[in-house]
Motif scaffolding. Structure first.
Motif, short mmCIF file in Angstrom:
data_model
loop_
_atom_site.label_atom_id
_atom_site.label_comp_id
_atom_site.label_asym_id
_atom_site.label_seq_id
_atom_site.Cartn_x
_atom_site.Cartn_y
_atom_site.Cartn_z
N ASP A 1 -27.07 -0.54 -30.70
CA ASP A 1 -27.16 -0.01 -29.35
C ASP A 1 -26.05 1.16 -29.08
O ASP A 1 -26.20 1.67 -27.91
N SER A 2 -25.46 1.65 -30.00
CA SER A 2 -24.96 3.09 -29.76
C SER A 2 -25.51 4.33 -29.40
O SER A 2 -25.21 4.92 -28.59
N ASP A 3 -26.79 4.08 -29.94
CA ASP A 3 -27.66 5.51 -29.48
C ASP A 3 -28.97 4.88 -28.53
O ASP A 3 -29.92 5.45 -28.48
N VAL A 4 -28.84 3.69 -27.84
CA VAL A 4 -29.94 3.15 -27.27
C VAL A 4 -29.76 3.61 -25.79
O VAL A 4 -28.57 3.04 -25.16
N ILE A 5 -30.58 4.24 -25.20
CA ILE A 5 -30.50 4.64 -23.82
C ILE A 5 -30.32 3.30 -22.90
O ILE A 5 -31.30 2.47 -22.79
N PRO A 6 -29.40 3.31 -21.88
CA PRO A 6 -29.48 2.04 -21.16
C PRO A 6 -30.90 2.02 -20.14
O PRO A 6 -31.21 3.22 -19.89
N GLU A 7 -31.21 0.74 -20.03
CA GLU A 7 -32.54 0.70 -19.25
C GLU A 7 -32.97 1.27 -18.02
O GLU A 7 -33.77 1.96 -17.92
N PRO A 8 -31.86 1.35 -17.20
CA PRO A 8 -31.96 1.95 -16.02
C PRO A 8 -32.11 3.33 -16.19
O PRO A 8 -33.01 4.21 -15.33
N LEU A 9 -31.35 3.94 -17.06
CA LEU A 9 -31.51 5.62 -17.20
C LEU A 9 -32.79 5.83 -17.96
O LEU A 9 -33.28 6.76 -17.66
N GLU A 10 -32.93 5.02 -18.89
CA GLU A 10 -34.41 5.13 -19.72
C GLU A 10 -35.54 5.20 -18.71
O GLU A 10 -36.62 5.81 -18.77
N LYS A 11 -35.64 4.41 -17.76
CA LYS A 11 -36.78 4.25 -16.67
C LYS A 11 -36.83 5.31 -15.97
O LYS A 11 -37.94 5.98 -15.74
N ALA B 1 -35.49 8.07 -16.81
CA ALA B 1 -36.00 9.41 -17.84
C ALA B 1 -37.63 9.58 -18.11
O ALA B 1 -38.23 10.63 -17.91
N LEU B 2 -38.01 8.18 -18.35
CA LEU B 2 -39.61 8.11 -18.33
C LEU B 2 -40.41 8.68 -17.04
O LEU B 2 -41.78 9.03 -17.60
N ALA B 3 -39.88 8.35 -16.16
CA ALA B 3 -40.61 8.64 -14.88
C ALA B 3 -40.54 10.15 -14.56
O ALA B 3 -41.58 10.63 -14.01
N PHE C 1 -34.14 12.24 -21.02
CA PHE C 1 -35.60 12.45 -21.41
C PHE C 1 -35.76 13.30 -22.56
O PHE C 1 -36.49 13.16 -23.18
N ALA C 2 -35.07 14.42 -22.54
CA ALA C 2 -34.83 15.30 -23.55
C ALA C 2 -34.55 14.85 -24.67
O ALA C 2 -35.09 14.84 -25.92
N ALA C 3 -33.28 13.95 -24.85
CA ALA C 3 -33.00 13.36 -26.12
C ALA C 3 -34.22 12.37 -26.59
O ALA C 3 -34.44 12.20 -28.01
N LEU C 4 -34.96 11.74 -25.50
CA LEU C 4 -35.96 10.83 -26.09
C LEU C 4 -37.02 11.48 -26.61
O LEU C 4 -37.95 10.95 -27.39
N LYS C 5 -37.28 12.82 -26.55
CA LYS C 5 -38.23 13.59 -26.88
C LYS C 5 -37.95 14.28 -28.13
O LYS C 5 -38.96 15.02 -28.79
#
Length: 156
Positions: free
Chosen positions: A24-34, A36-38, A128-132
């Motif tokens: 989980d050290s590189d897993v975006i926290p759920e609220p932030l990921e949500k 970002a995906l929006a 968002f950028a990191a996830l892409k």
């Protein structure tokens, strides 16, 4: 027998600790990921209807040129840097995601991560950028950076 049980228990504890330390050290926290995906909708709207937005209009104009893909990517990279200087993470991401050269796209998205991470309110854009980013090693490092910033912002 006791020695084997103690050894097994010590190994299990070490393995559990080791896995928890690196997972989980590189897993975006759920609220932030949500959040970002929006932002995907923001990017789509910017690309579909540039309206009176000069950065979006420039991005749309690049698509229409007959330039070689490498030249278009150069123009998109310049547009992304200009957008970052204006704190327009939407336009910077849109320009980066339109690039055909994946290495260049990932590098430009990394610039967005670094710039957006500077302020807590812009962390969704950094995530968002990191996830892409397609290069997994690069993406993991940048996601870790975003997670560290998120944790710092949560403490404030």
């Amino acid at each position: 027998m006791k020695k084997r049980l103690l050894t097994a228990a010590a190994l299990a504890a070490g393995l559990t600790f080791g896995l928890s330390a690196c997972s989980d050290s590189d897993v975006i926290p759920e609220p932030l990921e949500k959040n970002a995906l929006a932002l995907e909708d923001v990017i789509d709207r910017l690309q579909e209807d540039p309206g009176g937005d000069p950065l979006a209009q420039t991005l749309a104009a690049i698509v229409l040129t007959r330039d070689m893909p490498a030249h278009k990517d150069e123009r998109r990279a310049n547009l992304s840097r200009e957008a970052l200087s204006q704190h327009r993470y939407d336009a910077a991401c849109a320009a980066a995601l339109a690039m055909s050269d994946t290495d260049r796209r990932d590098g430009t998205l990394a610039e967005v991560v670094h710039a957006a991470s500077a302020q807590c309110r812009n962390l969704p854009w950094a995530a968002f950028a990191a996830l892409k980013i397609g290069k997994e090693g690069m993406a993991e490092g940048l996601r870790r950076e975003v997670v560290r910033r998120w944790q710092d912002c949560e403490k404030q």
